[in-house]
Design a protein around this motif. Sequence first.
Motif, PDB file in Angstrom:
ATOM      1  N   LEU A  53       1.136  -1.483   0.124  1.00 57.69           N
ATOM      2  CA  LEU A  53       0.044  -0.346   0.429  1.00 57.69           C
ATOM      3  C   LEU A  53       0.942   1.239   0.413  1.00 57.69           C
ATOM      4  O   LEU A  53       1.013   2.403  -0.376  1.00 57.69           O
ATOM      5  CB  LEU A  53      -1.047   0.146   0.767  1.00 57.69           C
ATOM      6  N   GLN A  54       1.779   1.489   0.576  1.00 51.20           N
ATOM      7  CA  GLN A  54       2.914   2.332   0.735  1.00 51.20           C
ATOM      8  C   GLN A  54       3.840   3.006  -0.684  1.00 51.20           C
ATOM      9  O   GLN A  54       4.038   3.777  -1.077  1.00 51.20           O
ATOM     10  CB  GLN A  54       3.590   2.448   1.922  1.00 51.20           C
ATOM     11  N   GLN A  55       3.669   1.932  -1.778  1.00 48.06           N
ATOM     12  CA  GLN A  55       3.962   1.760  -2.700  1.00 48.06           C
ATOM     13  C   GLN A  55       3.196   2.206  -3.567  1.00 48.06           C
ATOM     14  O   GLN A  55       3.357   3.471  -4.111  1.00 48.06           O
ATOM     15  CB  GLN A  55       4.808   0.164  -3.483  1.00 48.06           C
ATOM     16  N   GLU A  56       1.958   1.511  -3.737  1.00 41.92           N
ATOM     17  CA  GLU A  56       1.000   1.822  -4.761  1.00 41.92           C
ATOM     18  C   GLU A  56       0.073   3.035  -4.515  1.00 41.92           C
ATOM     19  O   GLU A  56      -0.627   4.144  -4.996  1.00 41.92           O
ATOM     20  CB  GLU A  56      -0.182   0.541  -4.640  1.00 41.92           C
ATOM     21  N   ARG A  88       1.749   5.836  -2.791  1.00 41.85           N
ATOM     22  CA  ARG A  88       2.509   6.489  -2.311  1.00 41.85           C
ATOM     23  C   ARG A  88       2.351   8.512  -2.296  1.00 41.85           C
ATOM     24  O   ARG A  88       2.173   9.222  -1.484  1.00 41.85           O
ATOM     25  CB  ARG A  88       3.879   6.670  -2.958  1.00 41.85           C
ATOM     26  N   GLU A  89       2.009   8.579  -3.285  1.00 40.82           N
ATOM     27  CA  GLU A  89       1.256   9.312  -3.784  1.00 40.82           C
ATOM     28  C   GLU A  89       0.478  10.401  -3.296  1.00 40.82           C
ATOM     29  O   GLU A  89       0.342  12.169  -1.966  1.00 40.82           O
ATOM     30  CB  GLU A  89       0.610  10.286  -5.492  1.00 40.82           C
ATOM     31  N   LEU A  90      -0.527   9.402  -2.894  1.00 38.25           N
ATOM     32  CA  LEU A  90      -1.735   9.960  -1.463  1.00 38.25           C
ATOM     33  C   LEU A  90      -1.222   9.627  -0.722  1.00 38.25           C
ATOM     34  O   LEU A  90      -1.689  11.075   0.340  1.00 38.25           O
ATOM     35  CB  LEU A  90      -2.947   8.692  -1.489  1.00 38.25           C
ATOM     36  N   LEU A  91      -0.360   9.066   0.441  1.00 38.52           N
ATOM     37  CA  LEU A  91       0.111   8.841   1.627  1.00 38.52           C
ATOM     38  C   LEU A  91       0.786  11.153   1.418  1.00 38.52           C
ATOM     39  O   LEU A  91       1.126  11.691   2.358  1.00 38.52           O
ATOM     40  CB  LEU A  91       1.087   8.089   1.750  1.00 38.52           C
ATOM     41  N   GLU A  92       1.777  11.152   0.452  1.00 41.98           N
ATOM     42  CA  GLU A  92       2.733  12.179   0.665  1.00 41.98           C
ATOM     43  C   GLU A  92       2.041  13.042   0.935  1.00 41.98           C
ATOM     44  O   GLU A  92       2.460  14.268   1.450  1.00 41.98           O
ATOM     45  CB  GLU A  92       4.072  11.664  -0.138  1.00 41.98           C
ATOM     46  N   SER A  93       1.147  13.719  -0.187  1.00 34.09           N
ATOM     47  CA  SER A  93      -0.139  14.449  -0.052  1.00 34.09           C
ATOM     48  C   SER A  93      -1.088  14.866   1.011  1.00 34.09           C
ATOM     49  O   SER A  93      -0.602  15.405   1.882  1.00 34.09           O
ATOM     50  CB  SER A  93      -1.241  13.881  -0.982  1.00 34.09           C
TER      51      SER A  93
END
Length: 110
Positions: A85-88, A90-95
């Motif tokens: 999930l952290q890879q897939e 990543r953009e959402l989590l960083e945002s």
Amino acid sequence: MYQENIVLCGASAYEQKYYFNPDFSSLPEHVKKELQILCVLFTEDVGGILTLEFDEEGNLQFKTEALEADARFDEIGSALKIKQLQQEKRELLESLELYYRVFFLGEIVE
């Protein structure tokens, strides 16, 4: 200064419930929906309880827990699923981390 983590959202396979912290209600609806899907599918897949929490630096952490008697919970599968999930996502989590740092921690971003 000690500060507890701030829970963004979570889901429980035991209660079959999803929780979203109302302090984050200003997030766009599609982000809220994606978080709900992520959490619920995670607990459906590996069991237990998943929470997404911000630490005091604004990093988004995946926290899992399970009842000791829960033979269905897969600790290794849980860790692998979190990495995936952290890879897939990543953009959402960083945002989300940027959002938290700006609006909750008051950081100034250039």
